[in-house]
Design an enzyme around this catalytic site. Sequence first.
Site, PDB file in Angstrom:
ATOM      1  N   ASP A 109      42.560  20.082  31.158  1.00  0.00           N
ATOM      2  CA  ASP A 109      41.433  20.103  30.223  1.00  0.00           C
ATOM      3  C   ASP A 109      41.882  19.537  28.881  1.00  0.00           C
ATOM      4  O   ASP A 109      43.054  19.629  28.523  1.00  0.00           O
ATOM      5  CB  ASP A 109      40.955  21.553  30.004  1.00  0.00           C
ATOM      6  CG  ASP A 109      40.301  22.107  31.258  1.00  0.00           C
ATOM      7  OD1 ASP A 109      39.877  21.298  32.101  1.00  0.00           O
ATOM      8  OD2 ASP A 109      40.234  23.353  31.383  1.00  0.00           O
ATOM      9  N   GLU A 148      44.816  21.265  36.564  1.00  0.00           N
ATOM     10  CA  GLU A 148      44.779  22.592  35.962  1.00  0.00           C
ATOM     11  C   GLU A 148      43.599  23.389  36.518  1.00  0.00           C
ATOM     12  O   GLU A 148      42.448  22.985  36.372  1.00  0.00           O
ATOM     13  CB  GLU A 148      44.645  22.445  34.439  1.00  0.00           C
ATOM     14  CG  GLU A 148      44.390  23.764  33.715  1.00  0.00           C
ATOM     15  CD  GLU A 148      44.088  23.560  32.227  1.00  0.00           C
ATOM     16  OE1 GLU A 148      44.085  22.395  31.783  1.00  0.00           O
ATOM     17  OE2 GLU A 148      43.868  24.561  31.542  1.00  0.00           O
ATOM     18  N   ASP A 189      44.864  24.957  25.864  1.00  0.00           N
ATOM     19  CA  ASP A 189      45.565  25.388  27.074  1.00  0.00           C
ATOM     20  C   ASP A 189      46.040  24.194  27.892  1.00  0.00           C
ATOM     21  O   ASP A 189      47.139  24.194  28.446  1.00  0.00           O
ATOM     22  CB  ASP A 189      44.655  26.258  27.941  1.00  0.00           C
ATOM     23  CG  ASP A 189      44.732  27.718  27.524  1.00  0.00           C
ATOM     24  OD1 ASP A 189      45.614  28.026  26.691  1.00  0.00           O
ATOM     25  OD2 ASP A 189      43.920  28.521  28.025  1.00  0.00           O
ATOM     26  N   ASP A 204      41.841  20.662  26.017  1.00  0.00           N
ATOM     27  CA  ASP A 204      41.847  21.741  25.020  1.00  0.00           C
ATOM     28  C   ASP A 204      43.273  22.254  24.839  1.00  0.00           C
ATOM     29  O   ASP A 204      44.218  21.680  25.368  1.00  0.00           O
ATOM     30  CB  ASP A 204      40.903  22.873  25.445  1.00  0.00           C
ATOM     31  CG  ASP A 204      41.353  23.533  26.749  1.00  0.00           C
ATOM     32  OD1 ASP A 204      42.436  23.159  27.274  1.00  0.00           O
ATOM     33  OD2 ASP A 204      40.636  24.404  27.248  1.00  0.00           O
TER      34      ASP A 204
END
Length: 647
Positions: free
Chosen positions: A512, A437, A516, A514
Site C-alpha cells: 500500500d 502486502e 505501513d 501508506d
Amino acid sequence: MNKNVSGDKKQYTAKQIQVLEGLEAVRKRPSMYIGSTSSRGLHHLVDEVVDNSIDEAMAGYCDKIEVIIHTDNSVTVIDNGRGIPVDIHSITNLPAVTTVFTKLHAGGKFGSGSYQVSGGLHGVGVSVVNALSEWLEVTISRNKKTYWQRFERGKPVSELKVIGRSTKSGTKITYYSDPQIFEDTTINFDIVAHRLKELAFLNAGVKIELTDEREADKSAVFKYDGGIVEFVKYLNKNRDVLFSKPFYISGKKDDIEVEIAIQYNTGYLENILSFANNINTEEGGTHLSGFKAALTKAINDYLKNDSIPDAKKFSIKGLEQGLSGNDVREGLAAVISVKLLNPQFEGQTKTKLGNSEVRGIVTSVVNEELSNFFIENPDTIQKILNKSISAYKAREAARRARELVRQKNGFGLGSLPGKLADCSERDPFHRELFIVEGDSAGGSAKQGRDRKFQAILPLRGKILNVEKARLHKILTNNEIRAIITASGLQVGDDNELDLSQLRYHKIIIMTDADVDGEHIKTLLLTLFYRYMRPLIEKGKIFIARPPLFKLSYGQKNEYFFSEEDMQKKIKELKGSYNVQRYKGLGEMNPIQLWDTTMNPETRVLKRVEMEDALEADEMFTILMGGKVEPRKEFIYQHSAEVLELDV
Ligand code: 0RA
C-alpha cells in the site's frame, strides 16, 4: 606583466598535435575512460581532480583541500600543495602543467615515489577531465609567482601566463563538465560530500571543505585527526559497542603501508570496508583476505592457548576444530586501508585488489599486533570470544535445524510455501514474483494476474524484526521462509548465493502507498540487502507503483500517481467527474489492479538500486536497533514522515 612562460608565439610541433589527438579519443569514447557519461561519470571527474590533491597530501605536502560547486555547476578544487610544476617538459617542449592537462596519462609521470593509482577509473589523469570539460582553468602558486592557463574541450586557448606574485604554493582547478558529453551536468552535493568524507577519514588530519554556492549556507567540513579510528566509530555510531576505543593496527613492509581499525558491536552483522590507495575496494582482494585470515587465526590461537581452562573450552561440541571466519566476524566493524606503489585492480568493477604480496604483509602485521593486543587487553578478547562462541552455537543450531527439516520431509527448504500461487512459465527469466502486502490484496492479485508468468505471494502481518534476530531465527520466521523458499535460493549457509537457482528474475514488492506499506518495504529491502545482496546488485528486485487516484469522467477511468497530475487533468475537463482516492491495494478490484499495477504494458516499476537498499538498511538500523538515542534523534528529525509509524 603577462609573460608567456613557454616563450613567445610558439608554433605547435607534430608532437604537440599528437598529444591533442590523444584527447580527441577521450571525447570520442568517454565511457572507456570514465565508465559512463551518466551521473556516475560526471562525478568521476570531481573525484579525479580531488584525487590529485589527495596524492599531494599523501606525499606530505598538502593539508587543506577546498571544493566549491558553483551556481553554473562548474567545480573548483583548491589545495595548498606544492603546485603543479611549470618548467618546460623536455619531450613536449611545453610547460609541465600544460602537458599534464593535454597528454593522456601524463599525470603520473611526475613526482615519482608517491603512491600512484593505476587501472580502474581512478588515476586516468586530469587530462581526461580537461578533455571532457567545456572549459577548464588552472591557477598555480609556485616559485613566488602565480601562473594561469585556460583550456576549452581539452585544448589550450591561452599559453601558461604569469599573472602575479605569490608567497604561498598550491593549485586551483576550475572546470565545467561539457554538456556535449554528459547527459546532465548537475553536480550532486551528497555524492561529492560522501566521497570527501571518506577521503578525510582515510587521510588523517587533512581538512577538506565543501561549499555549494547553489544554495545559501550549504557547506561541510571534514577533518578527522583520528583517521580510520574515527571512521570505525562512525560506522558503529548507531550501535552498542563491545569496547569503546577501536583497536588500531598499523605497519609498513616493502613499501606497503597497512592501517586497520576494528571495533565490535553487539549486532550480528559484519561491516568491513577496505581501501587501496584511498579507493574503495568493494570487491575486496588480497588485503581483505589477508586480514580475515589473520583475525580468525589470532582469535583461534588465543582460544587454544591462553583463554579458558581446557575443561570449559572443549565442553562445546565441535569447538575443538576452532571458530569459523563467520563466527569471529559477527558484529565486527572494520576499516582496512593499504597504500602501495603499483596497485593492481581486478574484478568486474575494477575494485578488487590483486597484488598477491599484500596478503602476506597484512596477515603478518595483523597477527603480531592482535596477539599483543589480546595479551594486553584480556577483558576485551574475552568479550570477543564470548560473542564469537555464541555465534558458533547459533550457527550450529541453525545447521542442525536445517538438516532436521531436510531429513523429515525430503524436500527440505525446497518445498514451496502453501500460500504461493505459482505461475506456469518454465523459464525463470520470464517469471515474476509479486510479494503482496496483506491477504485481501493478495486475493485480488491472484485473480487479476496473468497466471502464465506472474506468481503471487501474500504476506500476512508485520515481518520479524530482522535487526534484533540472528540468522537462524530469521530463517525460521514463516513469512521470511516463504519468501526465501519461493525464490529458490539457499540463504544463510556460508556459501555465496547461487543465482542459477533463482525461480523468478523479477521479484516485485507490492505494498500500500501508506506508512505501513513503507515499513514493509523497508523491512524487505533490508532483508534482501543483508542476506540476498546479489539480487539487488543484479537488478532483480522491483517496487510496484500503484496509483493513488482514480478519475472517472464520461465513460472513462484514468489513474494518477500524484495529486498534481490529476488536478492538471481536471482543469482540462469540461463535464462532471468523480475522484476516488486509493488508500490501499485492497480497494482495487482484480481488473483495476491488473490494469494499473501488474500489466507489463501499463504498469510503473521501479528497479531497486544498491543506494535504495543501503538507505533502507540505515533507516532500519535506526528505527529498530537497540540504541535509543539515534532513534529518538531520527524520529525527531523526520517527525513528519514517521508520525504514524509504530516501531
Ligand atoms: C607533480 C609534481 C609536483 C606536484 C604535483 C605533481 C602536483 C599535482 C597536483 C594536482 C593538483 N594539485 C597538485 N599539486 C601538486 C611537485 C614537484 C616538486 O615541487 O618538486
